[in-house]
Design a protein around this motif. Structure first.
Motif, PDB file in Angstrom:
ATOM      1  N   ALA A  48       0.835  -1.217   0.000  1.00 18.13           N
ATOM      2  CA  ALA A  48       0.000   0.000   0.000  1.00 18.13           C
ATOM      3  C   ALA A  48       0.865   1.260   0.000  1.00 18.13           C
ATOM      4  O   ALA A  48       0.588   2.225  -0.722  1.00 18.13           O
ATOM      5  N   GLY A  49       1.947   1.242   0.814  1.00 20.60           N
ATOM      6  CA  GLY A  49       2.832   2.401   0.866  1.00 20.60           C
ATOM      7  C   GLY A  49       3.540   2.625  -0.457  1.00 20.60           C
ATOM      8  O   GLY A  49       3.691   3.772  -0.919  1.00 20.60           O
ATOM      9  N   LEU A  50       3.967   1.533  -1.082  1.00 14.34           N
ATOM     10  CA  LEU A  50       4.659   1.639  -2.373  1.00 14.34           C
ATOM     11  C   LEU A  50       3.731   2.207  -3.443  1.00 14.34           C
ATOM     12  O   LEU A  50       4.100   3.118  -4.201  1.00 14.34           O
ATOM     13  N   GLN A  53       3.076   5.929  -2.847  1.00 19.84           N
ATOM     14  CA  GLN A  53       4.214   6.783  -3.182  1.00 19.84           C
ATOM     15  C   GLN A  53       4.425   6.864  -4.698  1.00 19.84           C
ATOM     16  O   GLN A  53       4.663   7.954  -5.239  1.00 19.84           O
ATOM     17  N   ALA A  54       4.330   5.715  -5.365  1.00 17.05           N
ATOM     18  CA  ALA A  54       4.504   5.719  -6.833  1.00 17.05           C
ATOM     19  C   ALA A  54       3.391   6.537  -7.486  1.00 17.05           C
ATOM     20  O   ALA A  54       3.634   7.283  -8.452  1.00 17.05           O
ATOM     21  N   LEU A  78       6.573   7.148 -17.612  1.00 16.01           N
ATOM     22  CA  LEU A  78       6.522   7.917 -16.359  1.00 16.01           C
ATOM     23  C   LEU A  78       6.149   7.014 -15.184  1.00 16.01           C
ATOM     24  O   LEU A  78       6.681   7.164 -14.081  1.00 16.01           O
ATOM     25  N   ARG A  79       5.251   6.072 -15.442  1.00 13.59           N
ATOM     26  CA  ARG A  79       4.818   5.180 -14.363  1.00 13.59           C
ATOM     27  C   ARG A  79       5.973   4.257 -13.951  1.00 13.59           C
ATOM     28  O   ARG A  79       6.193   4.003 -12.769  1.00 13.59           O
ATOM     29  N   ALA A  86      10.002   4.872  -6.227  1.00 11.28           N
ATOM     30  CA  ALA A  86       9.329   4.436  -4.995  1.00 11.28           C
ATOM     31  C   ALA A  86       9.985   3.181  -4.435  1.00 11.28           C
ATOM     32  O   ALA A  86      10.166   3.047  -3.218  1.00 11.28           O
ATOM     33  N   LEU A  87      10.396   2.260  -5.314  1.00 12.83           N
ATOM     34  CA  LEU A  87      11.102   1.059  -4.844  1.00 12.83           C
ATOM     35  C   LEU A  87      12.427   1.457  -4.188  1.00 12.83           C
ATOM     36  O   LEU A  87      12.798   0.920  -3.137  1.00 12.83           O
ATOM     37  N   ALA A  88      13.138   2.405  -4.810  1.00 11.66           N
ATOM     38  CA  ALA A  88      14.416   2.859  -4.242  1.00 11.66           C
ATOM     39  C   ALA A  88      14.196   3.475  -2.864  1.00 11.66           C
ATOM     40  O   ALA A  88      14.967   3.215  -1.917  1.00 11.66           O
ATOM     41  N   ALA A  89      13.120   4.268  -2.740  1.00 11.66           N
ATOM     42  CA  ALA A  89      12.831   4.899  -1.451  1.00 11.66           C
ATOM     43  C   ALA A  89      12.491   3.865  -0.388  1.00 11.66           C
ATOM     44  O   ALA A  89      12.622   4.117   0.815  1.00 11.66           O
ATOM     45  N   HIS A  90      12.035   2.672  -0.836  1.00  9.36           N
ATOM     46  CA  HIS A  90      11.757   1.574   0.104  1.00  9.36           C
ATOM     47  C   HIS A  90      12.961   0.643   0.241  1.00  9.36           C
ATOM     48  O   HIS A  90      12.819  -0.512   0.659  1.00  9.36           O
ATOM     49  N   GLY A  91      14.145   1.128  -0.147  1.00 13.54           N
ATOM     50  CA  GLY A  91      15.360   0.355   0.064  1.00 13.54           C
ATOM     51  C   GLY A  91      15.701  -0.618  -1.049  1.00 13.54           C
ATOM     52  O   GLY A  91      16.618  -1.419  -0.933  1.00 13.54           O
TER      53      GLY A  91
END
Lengths: 236, 236
Positions: A48-50, A53-54, A78-79, A86-91
């Protein structure tokens, strides 16, 4: 219905459908498929968070294109970029090779709201039935096959190299069809989309789908319905 | 079927239909509607001769655009100009005001071959079903509504500002769909159209419609059928 609205609707020859969220369930389908893909790749990221954010990053980059702050890139590109961020921001700066492609391809596998395919089938005998979406041509053709949707014409914002609510995107419809805006009814679950269509002279039909952001207090529409079955009943 | 043809067909995901003559009856519909319009306007012009002359002038002007000998104009504009010339050659340099518009609008009122709507409905559950026509976007949306045709995607040569058999028009399909040519089957009643598609790497299905010019001795196709019902049976 007020007499002026009834008169307005009696001039309609062509229904112009937003697709993502209006004809197909974007929120539910994206969350379910993202959850499944993350599990399949055994990645410890909360879906849900991913998705949230995306989604915000995608909206920002579409706004940047629409407002001329960045060069045109397709919805799919763009997507994909937004998902990568968003994946990078989640590590997950280096996600498993197939994961990004699987998540990018979700738009082509969104499920129709159950009422949509039969309502479109019925409405095609009474109106010219057109799709007008921010998704790419490629995404729309895949999605239409997957979800069982069929059209007299499919238009993508890609053809205007922008995104709704850019007036140029709504302008594709009267421009390419040679039909005046008074004959066009925009059908959408998103008040912002209907505001854009109304500014271009279209009549508006608001479909109150679950999860879509509700209208503002001063929004008015020519028709309101809970789904496309009800829309078909309300139209003359 | 030869093994290599069966293998070729098993890779197909997307059917690309020519429309005029293949899915709808152009010769019969145009002659009938032209005859009726000339009678309605009480104009003493022989319909078959007029249709034939306008058709040849239209083909010439489309060839001129395709080969770069003249600037792009839409199919509808070129057809209207060709009809105006043909009427003038038949002594009607100043035709009744509505006659030219009625004759120009015939493309939007061509009747489907009876097998086409149900065959497309059935094929849409097995393949991505795309129209690729020399008619304009506006003509195609009107025609699809009139003839009861429904698509996952509708592409007009207008998007490439040329006409089939220009390679740029066939190139719209892999370009916009992101699908390789090996997955595409062009379906047409016109051998010249199938030759153009084959040159672009598409597989080919020849539909032997009444009145269409027959194949040359050295033409070969991956499938041959008498109508779209038989095509649906022959495809894997």
């Amino acid at each position: 219905m007020e007499p002026e609205r009834a008169e307005r609707l009696s001039a309609i020859t062509t229904l112009v459908f937003d697709v993502m969220g209006t004809v197909v369930d974007i929120d539910g389908s994206v969350l379910a498929q993202t959850t499944a893909a993350l599990q399949r790749h055994d990645v410890g990221v909360e879906a849900a968070g991913l998705v949230d954010q995306a989604g915000r990053a995608l909206q920002q980059s579409m706004d940047d294109v629409r407002l001329g702050r960045s060069a045109w890139r397709s919805h799919r590109d763009l997507r994909r970029a937004a998902l990568g961020e968003a994946l990078a921001a989640h590590g997950l700066a280096e996600p498993p090779p197939d994961l990004l492609s699987e998540l990018s391809g979700v738009i082509g596998r969104l499920d129709a709201w159950a009422d949509s395919p039969p309502a479109l089938d019925s409405l095609r005998s009474r109106y010219t039935v057109v799709a007008l979406s921010n998704a790419d041509v490629a995404e729309l053709s895949r999605l239409s096959r997957h979800a069982g949707l069929a059209w007299h014409l499919v238009l993508s914002a890609q053809l205007a190299r922008s995104f709704k609510p850019d007036p140029a995107v709504y302008g594709l419809v009267p421009g390419l069809l040679g039909v005046p805006a008074e004959e066009l009814l925009m059908v959408a679950a998103h008040p912002w989309d209907l505001r854009g269509a109304a500014a271009a002279g279209f009549a508006t039909a608001y479909i109150a789908r679950p999860g879509a952001r509700p209208p503002a207090d001063d929004d008015t529409f020519d028709v309101t319905a809970t789904d496309l079955t009800e829309l078909a009943q309300r139209l003359p």
